[in-house]
Design a protein around this motif. Structure first.
Motif, PDB file in Angstrom:
ATOM      1  N   ALA A 146       0.833  -1.197   0.000  1.00  0.00           N
ATOM      2  CA  ALA A 146       0.000   0.000   0.000  1.00  0.00           C
ATOM      3  C   ALA A 146       0.872   1.253   0.000  1.00  0.00           C
ATOM      4  O   ALA A 146       0.550   2.250  -0.648  1.00  0.00           O
ATOM      5  CB  ALA A 146      -0.922  -0.001   1.213  1.00  0.00           C
ATOM      6  N   LEU A 147       1.998   1.213   0.720  1.00  0.00           N
ATOM      7  CA  LEU A 147       2.879   2.384   0.817  1.00  0.00           C
ATOM      8  C   LEU A 147       3.372   2.815  -0.554  1.00  0.00           C
ATOM      9  O   LEU A 147       3.418   4.017  -0.857  1.00  0.00           O
ATOM     10  CB  LEU A 147       4.073   2.059   1.717  1.00  0.00           C
ATOM     11  N   TRP A 148       3.742   1.836  -1.408  1.00  0.00           N
ATOM     12  CA  TRP A 148       4.281   2.196  -2.709  1.00  0.00           C
ATOM     13  C   TRP A 148       3.230   2.810  -3.627  1.00  0.00           C
ATOM     14  O   TRP A 148       3.564   3.448  -4.618  1.00  0.00           O
ATOM     15  CB  TRP A 148       4.927   0.975  -3.369  1.00  0.00           C
ATOM     16  N   LYS A 149       1.957   2.647  -3.292  1.00  0.00           N
ATOM     17  CA  LYS A 149       0.893   3.232  -4.102  1.00  0.00           C
ATOM     18  C   LYS A 149       0.386   4.547  -3.517  1.00  0.00           C
ATOM     19  O   LYS A 149      -0.424   5.221  -4.158  1.00  0.00           O
ATOM     20  CB  LYS A 149      -0.274   2.245  -4.230  1.00  0.00           C
ATOM     21  N   THR A 150       0.875   4.920  -2.325  1.00  0.00           N
ATOM     22  CA  THR A 150       0.383   6.147  -1.674  1.00  0.00           C
ATOM     23  C   THR A 150       1.520   7.021  -1.159  1.00  0.00           C
ATOM     24  O   THR A 150       1.721   8.138  -1.620  1.00  0.00           O
ATOM     25  CB  THR A 150      -0.569   5.782  -0.512  1.00  0.00           C
ATOM     26  N   GLY A 151       2.310   6.520  -0.223  1.00  0.00           N
ATOM     27  CA  GLY A 151       3.338   7.336   0.415  1.00  0.00           C
ATOM     28  C   GLY A 151       4.610   7.509  -0.380  1.00  0.00           C
ATOM     29  O   GLY A 151       5.374   8.443  -0.140  1.00  0.00           O
ATOM     30  N   VAL A 152       4.884   6.596  -1.312  1.00  0.00           N
ATOM     31  CA  VAL A 152       6.061   6.691  -2.171  1.00  0.00           C
ATOM     32  C   VAL A 152       5.650   7.315  -3.501  1.00  0.00           C
ATOM     33  O   VAL A 152       4.598   6.986  -4.047  1.00  0.00           O
ATOM     34  CB  VAL A 152       6.673   5.293  -2.402  1.00  0.00           C
ATOM     35  N   HIS A 153       6.486   8.230  -3.999  1.00  0.00           N
ATOM     36  CA  HIS A 153       6.225   8.848  -5.307  1.00  0.00           C
ATOM     37  C   HIS A 153       6.975   8.018  -6.350  1.00  0.00           C
ATOM     38  O   HIS A 153       8.097   8.338  -6.755  1.00  0.00           O
ATOM     39  CB  HIS A 153       6.682  10.305  -5.306  1.00  0.00           C
ATOM     40  N   ALA A 154       6.331   6.915  -6.757  1.00  0.00           N
ATOM     41  CA  ALA A 154       6.942   5.944  -7.662  1.00  0.00           C
ATOM     42  C   ALA A 154       6.354   6.111  -9.052  1.00  0.00           C
ATOM     43  O   ALA A 154       5.130   6.183  -9.213  1.00  0.00           O
ATOM     44  CB  ALA A 154       6.707   4.526  -7.145  1.00  0.00           C
TER      45      ALA A 154
ATOM     46  N   ALA B 226      11.479   4.914 -11.276  1.00  0.00           N
ATOM     47  CA  ALA B 226      12.191   5.592 -10.192  1.00  0.00           C
ATOM     48  C   ALA B 226      11.184   5.982  -9.138  1.00  0.00           C
ATOM     49  O   ALA B 226       9.995   6.180  -9.433  1.00  0.00           O
ATOM     50  CB  ALA B 226      12.944   6.826 -10.702  1.00  0.00           C
ATOM     51  N   ALA B 227      11.655   6.133  -7.898  1.00  0.00           N
ATOM     52  CA  ALA B 227      10.754   6.468  -6.797  1.00  0.00           C
ATOM     53  C   ALA B 227      11.463   7.378  -5.802  1.00  0.00           C
ATOM     54  O   ALA B 227      12.676   7.276  -5.599  1.00  0.00           O
ATOM     55  CB  ALA B 227      10.284   5.204  -6.088  1.00  0.00           C
ATOM     56  N   THR B 228      10.692   8.263  -5.176  1.00  0.00           N
ATOM     57  CA  THR B 228      11.200   9.093  -4.093  1.00  0.00           C
ATOM     58  C   THR B 228      10.280   8.962  -2.891  1.00  0.00           C
ATOM     59  O   THR B 228       9.075   8.733  -3.029  1.00  0.00           O
ATOM     60  CB  THR B 228      11.309  10.572  -4.499  1.00  0.00           C
ATOM     61  N   VAL B 229      10.875   9.123  -1.705  1.00  0.00           N
ATOM     62  CA  VAL B 229      10.111   9.048  -0.469  1.00  0.00           C
ATOM     63  C   VAL B 229      10.731  10.019   0.530  1.00  0.00           C
ATOM     64  O   VAL B 229      11.953  10.212   0.558  1.00  0.00           O
ATOM     65  CB  VAL B 229      10.110   7.601   0.086  1.00  0.00           C
TER      66      VAL B 229
END
Length: 266
Positions: free
Chosen positions: A169-177, A190-193
């Motif tokens: 769930a985090l990768w679909k909401t809290g991470v800017h992937a 690429a992803a930023t958090v």
């Protein structure tokens, strides 16, 4: 004494960012801050989520042989392999010289090198690339595509990469992937958090069939742009492979500490 501020920032960014990412993978993961050692170990098939790092700094550090022995003991107790991320510039001169022999005595083998990098480079313009469409990761299908790109780029089995982020769930909401699509097909990601007041860049990958076209740099700029826009942060950090470091320097990052990635020798 050398100014280790940037190197300390780099190891602290690993500890902070990996805490959230590893606990997202498994809320019962081994996430501990021991004297001189940070453990961030999901014990899953995705090797990057199985991490230990040294946090001692300079001449007051516990002897390197002792710390490396403790790390090797932690790693041997796990089901799945992982890495010690060792930030060279946290060591004093004597410890640097002693490192290869000390690692061998502990039963650790150098796997590959890396570089900590950081920069006050945000905000960045919204990037464009004539070949690409950028899509934020918001679905399970996107997550699988993201995992598979990392597996192909780093030579993992597809199931190993999927064991890291599938279903998150985090990768679909809290991470800017973000995925970069060429004719609808994912070719880079690429992803930023957010991590302790910085924007941390993670798991950048390009399908080997589509490398050397600027796709990785373009999607990295997109993840930084969108992450910066959402958080308002201005400083960004990452840990680079040798292949990626020149790309990140073009974006505005500067290197701080060399990183040595060690696995168990047997």
């Amino acid at each position: 004494m050398a100014d280790r501020t940037a190197s300390v920032e780099s190891v602290e960014q690993l500890a902070v960012a990996w805490r959230g990412l590893v606990l997202d993978r498994d809320p019962a993961a081994d996430v501990r801050d021991l004297p001189g050692i940070a453990v961030r170990w999901a014990d899953c098939r995705f090797v990057f989520w199985n991490c230990v790092t040294l946090t001692d700094v300079g001449p007051d550090a516990v002897p390197l042989d002792q710390r490396l022995g403790q790390v090797a003991e932690i790693m041997r107790a796990k089901r799945h392999p992982g890495f010690l991320w060792l930030f060279e510039d946290l060591l004093d001169d004597d410890a640097r010289t002693a490192l290869p022999a000390a690692a061998e005595r502990a039963g650790l083998r150098l796997a590959f090198p890396g570089t900590g990098m950081a920069g006050d480079l945000l905000p960045l313009p919204d990037p464009r690339h004539p070949d690409l469409e950028f899509v934020r990761v918001t679905t399970d299908e996107h997550l699988l595509a993201y995992a598979d790109l990392n597996s192909r780029a780093y030579g993992f089995a597809l199931e190993d990469g999927r064991d890291g982020i599938a279903g998150s769930a985090l990768w679909k909401t809290g991470v800017h992937a973000y995925l970069a699509l060429r004719d609808g097909v994912p070719v880079a990601c690429a992803a930023t958090v957010e991590a302790a007041g910085r924007l941390f860049l993670a798991l950048v990958a390009t399908d080997p069939r589509w490398q050397r076209r600027g796709y990785g740099e373009a999607v990295t700029r997109k993840a930084l742009h969108e992450g910066g826009l959402a958080t308002g942060l201005t400083r960004a950090t990452l840990h680079a492979t040798p292949a990626g470091a020149p790309v990140y320097r073009r974006i505005g990052y500067q290197p701080n500490s060399p990183i040595h990635f060690y696995g168990l020798a047997c």
